[in-house]
Design a protein around this motif. Structure first.
Motif, PDB file in Angstrom:
ATOM      1  N   PRO A   2     -54.010  14.922  -4.082  1.00 18.78           N
ATOM      2  CA  PRO A   2     -53.079  16.016  -3.858  1.00 18.78           C
ATOM      3  C   PRO A   2     -53.776  17.316  -2.746  1.00 18.78           C
ATOM      4  O   PRO A   2     -54.725  17.093  -2.739  1.00 18.78           O
ATOM      5  CB  PRO A   2     -53.112  16.821  -5.115  1.00 18.78           C
ATOM      6  N   SER A   3     -52.853  17.884  -2.004  1.00 14.95           N
ATOM      7  CA  SER A   3     -53.298  18.877  -1.085  1.00 14.95           C
ATOM      8  C   SER A   3     -53.647  19.966  -1.825  1.00 14.95           C
ATOM      9  O   SER A   3     -53.089  20.355  -2.848  1.00 14.95           O
ATOM     10  CB  SER A   3     -51.859  19.123  -0.218  1.00 14.95           C
ATOM     11  N   PRO A   4     -54.560  20.704  -1.335  1.00 13.49           N
ATOM     12  CA  PRO A   4     -55.509  21.843  -1.842  1.00 13.49           C
ATOM     13  C   PRO A   4     -54.130  23.056  -1.829  1.00 13.49           C
ATOM     14  O   PRO A   4     -53.317  22.994  -0.918  1.00 13.49           O
ATOM     15  CB  PRO A   4     -56.387  22.195  -1.053  1.00 13.49           C
ATOM     16  N   SER A   5     -54.157  23.964  -2.797  1.00 12.75           N
ATOM     17  CA  SER A   5     -53.022  24.986  -2.742  1.00 12.75           C
ATOM     18  C   SER A   5     -53.616  26.043  -1.666  1.00 12.75           C
ATOM     19  O   SER A   5     -54.715  26.166  -1.551  1.00 12.75           O
ATOM     20  CB  SER A   5     -52.928  25.338  -4.046  1.00 12.75           C
ATOM     21  N   PRO A   6     -52.721  26.998  -1.368  1.00 13.08           N
ATOM     22  CA  PRO A   6     -53.248  28.404  -0.763  1.00 13.08           C
ATOM     23  C   PRO A   6     -54.287  29.040  -1.377  1.00 13.08           C
ATOM     24  O   PRO A   6     -55.097  29.700  -0.845  1.00 13.08           O
ATOM     25  CB  PRO A   6     -51.703  28.960  -0.691  1.00 13.08           C
ATOM     26  N   ASP A   7     -54.063  29.134  -2.862  1.00 15.64           N
ATOM     27  CA  ASP A   7     -55.076  29.714  -3.598  1.00 15.64           C
ATOM     28  C   ASP A   7     -56.591  29.045  -3.437  1.00 15.64           C
ATOM     29  O   ASP A   7     -57.386  29.994  -3.297  1.00 15.64           O
ATOM     30  CB  ASP A   7     -54.900  29.670  -5.092  1.00 15.64           C
ATOM     31  N   PHE A  36     -53.297  20.463   6.491  1.00 15.63           N
ATOM     32  CA  PHE A  36     -52.787  20.673   5.266  1.00 15.63           C
ATOM     33  C   PHE A  36     -51.318  21.395   5.224  1.00 15.63           C
ATOM     34  O   PHE A  36     -50.768  21.475   4.487  1.00 15.63           O
ATOM     35  CB  PHE A  36     -53.536  21.340   4.213  1.00 15.63           C
ATOM     36  N   GLU A  37     -51.048  21.860   6.425  1.00 13.83           N
ATOM     37  CA  GLU A  37     -49.592  22.408   6.798  1.00 13.83           C
ATOM     38  C   GLU A  37     -49.528  23.463   5.833  1.00 13.83           C
ATOM     39  O   GLU A  37     -48.214  23.688   5.628  1.00 13.83           O
ATOM     40  CB  GLU A  37     -48.697  21.236   6.832  1.00 13.83           C
TER      41      GLU A  37
END
Length: 63
Positions: A2-7, A36-37
């Motif tokens: 999964p892509s990392p979150s903004p947090d 990651f856009e």
């Protein structure tokens, strides 16, 4: 994977800034935006907040 979150990036910004690695924090921001856009004002604000909190004003001025 999964892509990392903004947090996740906010935590990275703070960690890099606290260990006197502001250029790595800026690189993480650019990577979040390109690879990651993850874009937007809240992410940029988190970067600026982390850098300012740890007294990296010159780097903030150069953004």
């Amino acid at each position: 994977m999964p892509s990392p979150s903004p947090d996740t990036f906010c935590i990275l910004f703070n960690r890099y800034a606290s260990t006197r690695l502001p250029s790595d924090a800026i690189h993480a921001y650019k990577r979040a935006a390109s690879e990651f856009e993850i874009k937007g004002e809240p992410l940029f604000t988190s970067l600026v907040d982390a850098l300012c909190e740890h007294k990296h004003m010159i780097e903030v001025a150069e953004l």
